[in-house]
Design a protein around this motif. Structure first.
Motif, short mmCIF file in Angstrom:
data_model
loop_
_atom_site.label_atom_id
_atom_site.label_comp_id
_atom_site.label_asym_id
_atom_site.label_seq_id
_atom_site.Cartn_x
_atom_site.Cartn_y
_atom_site.Cartn_z
N VAL A 91 0.85 -1.19 0.00
CA VAL A 91 0.00 0.00 0.00
C VAL A 91 0.89 1.24 0.00
N ILE A 92 0.69 2.08 -1.01
CA ILE A 92 1.42 3.35 -1.14
C ILE A 92 0.38 4.46 -1.01
N ALA A 93 0.34 5.15 0.13
CA ALA A 93 -0.70 6.14 0.37
C ALA A 93 -0.35 7.47 -0.28
N GLY A 94 -1.31 8.07 -0.98
CA GLY A 94 -1.10 9.38 -1.57
C GLY A 94 -1.24 10.47 -0.53
N VAL A 95 -0.36 11.48 -0.64
CA VAL A 95 -0.41 12.64 0.25
C VAL A 95 -0.37 13.90 -0.63
N GLN A 96 -1.48 14.62 -0.67
CA GLN A 96 -1.59 15.85 -1.46
C GLN A 96 -2.10 16.97 -0.56
N LEU A 97 -1.17 17.68 0.06
CA LEU A 97 -1.48 18.77 0.97
C LEU A 97 -0.63 19.98 0.60
N PRO A 98 -1.07 21.19 1.01
CA PRO A 98 -0.46 22.40 0.47
C PRO A 98 0.98 22.68 0.87
N ASP A 99 1.41 22.27 2.07
CA ASP A 99 2.73 22.69 2.51
C ASP A 99 3.48 21.53 3.16
N ASP A 116 3.18 0.87 3.30
CA ASP A 116 4.53 0.49 2.90
C ASP A 116 5.32 1.68 2.40
N ALA A 117 4.64 2.69 1.87
CA ALA A 117 5.29 3.86 1.30
C ALA A 117 4.24 4.94 1.10
N VAL A 118 4.68 6.12 0.65
CA VAL A 118 3.76 7.21 0.34
C VAL A 118 4.12 7.79 -1.03
N ALA A 119 3.12 8.37 -1.69
CA ALA A 119 3.32 9.09 -2.94
C ALA A 119 3.04 10.56 -2.67
N VAL A 120 3.98 11.43 -3.01
CA VAL A 120 3.94 12.82 -2.53
C VAL A 120 4.17 13.79 -3.69
N THR A 121 3.33 14.82 -3.75
CA THR A 121 3.50 15.91 -4.70
C THR A 121 4.44 16.98 -4.14
N THR A 122 4.70 17.99 -4.94
CA THR A 122 5.39 19.17 -4.45
C THR A 122 4.42 19.97 -3.57
N PRO A 123 4.91 20.99 -2.86
CA PRO A 123 3.97 21.91 -2.20
C PRO A 123 3.08 22.58 -3.25
N PHE A 124 1.94 23.10 -2.82
CA PHE A 124 1.03 23.74 -3.75
C PHE A 124 1.47 25.19 -4.00
N GLY A 125 1.25 25.66 -5.20
CA GLY A 125 1.54 27.05 -5.52
C GLY A 125 2.68 27.19 -6.51
N ALA A 126 2.45 27.93 -7.58
CA ALA A 126 3.42 28.02 -8.66
C ALA A 126 4.66 28.82 -8.27
N GLY A 127 4.69 29.42 -7.09
CA GLY A 127 5.85 30.21 -6.69
C GLY A 127 6.99 29.39 -6.13
N ILE A 128 6.82 28.07 -6.04
CA ILE A 128 7.86 27.21 -5.50
C ILE A 128 8.92 26.98 -6.58
N GLY A 144 11.67 8.95 7.16
CA GLY A 144 12.07 7.55 7.10
C GLY A 144 11.11 6.66 6.34
N VAL A 145 9.99 7.23 5.85
CA VAL A 145 9.01 6.45 5.08
C VAL A 145 9.42 6.51 3.60
N PRO A 146 9.49 5.38 2.90
CA PRO A 146 9.83 5.41 1.47
C PRO A 146 8.85 6.27 0.69
N VAL A 147 9.38 7.01 -0.29
CA VAL A 147 8.59 8.00 -1.01
C VAL A 147 8.65 7.76 -2.51
N LEU A 148 7.47 7.75 -3.15
CA LEU A 148 7.36 7.77 -4.60
C LEU A 148 7.04 9.21 -5.00
#
Length: 288
Positions: A91-99, A116-128, A144-148
């Motif tokens: 199970v790879i849990a998605g994480v989509q939060l602003p910061d 087992d792992a997480v899938a993570v976006t960048t922070p929100f906002g085009a100024g990053i 320490g959690v594996p990241v996709l």
């Protein structure tokens, strides 16, 4: 009878960094909701059972799971139900939060729930900027959690450049990339760069154009995982035409694709309603 896993989608050992090696079709699950907005665990179990023989991992609460719209309670219940009914699938849990702070806190919760792992976006906002994106993932990986890595622009407003992806992939704990730039040439560039982690195509309509990707992660896997698997294994125009027809039939390339996938799952008797986190959809259908 389902064909046994081929060498391309078998997970028979860790990668060189000691992490689980992922490949094949990973299903970004839709999030079943009842008409009161709760996650029915039985619906989650039926959804997983309907696809489990054709996928190599489960990915709840990413974009197809309305991850950026779910309440913390909905997110927790969906991840918990997926872990409990995974039946041995990672199970790879998605994480989509602003910061970054919110993402790190959610990853710690995911770890407590047993993912087992997480899938993570960048922070929100085009100024990053790109250095800010690298810093974000450094903090994320420090859990320490594996990241996709999830390279997308529609939700976060950011796209990770190729050089930046290479920098991040050198950090310990990165297990792969969900490449959803929508540009086949960019994806081919990543594959050719030998980043040391698997690259997964995130768009059904591009799958035959990116030979060499390590797998596929897209919403059609909720409905037709065997077809997705066949195209990944044997990319070509005939199978691509079948996938394109399925995408047209189910509305996969529409802006509200997750609602349309839910409607088909309701029609199949897999889930009970097409309710979404945004409040649209209300068809209640009894399921066995």
């Amino acid at each position: 009878m389902t064909d046994p896993l081929t060498s391309r989608d078998r997970q028979d050992g860790p990668d060189l960094r000691g992490h689980r090696r992922y490949s094949g079709v990973i299903a970004p699950l839709v999030t079943p909701l009842d008409l009161s907005g709760r996650v029915p665990a039985d619906d989650v179990a039926r959804l997983i059972d309907s696809i489990r023989t054709e996928v190599t991992a489960l990915m709840p609460t990413l974009s197809s799971g309305e991850g950026w719209l779910l309440t913390e309670r909905q997110w927790r219940d969906m991840v918990d139900a997926t872990v409990r009914h995974a039946g041995g699938l990672p199970v790879i849990a998605g994480v989509q939060l602003p910061d970054t702070k919110a993402v790190v806190a959610r990853i710690r919760l995911a770890s407590e729930l047993g993912v087992d792992a997480v899938a993570v976006t960048t922070p929100f906002g085009a100024g990053i900027d790109q250095d800010g994106i690298v810093g974000h993932y450094r903090h994320v990986l420090a859990t320490g959690v594996p990241v996709l890595l999830y390279n997308e622009e529609a939700v976060s407003g950011n796209r990770i450049e190729a050089d930046t992806l290479a920098r991040i992939c050198r950090l310990p704990g990165v297990i792969g990339i969900k490449e959803s730039s929508g540009e086949a040439e960019f994806t081919r560039q990543l594959v050719a760069s030998n980043l040391g982690v698997p690259v997964f195509e995130g768009w059904e309509n591009l799958l035959s154009q990116v030979p060499g990707v390590h797998g596929f992660i897209g919403p059609l896997a909720n409905l037709e995982p065997a077809l997705c698997k066949a195209l990944w294994q044997r990319p070509g125009p005939e199978l691509q035409a079948q996938v394109d027809a399925a995408c047209e039939k189910y509305g996969i390339l529409c802006d509200d694709w997750y609602l349309r996938v839910k409607r088909e799952l309701v029609a199949r008797g897999v889930i009970g309603t097409d309710a979404t986190a945004g409040g649209s959809g209300a068809a209640a259908v009894p399921v066995p």
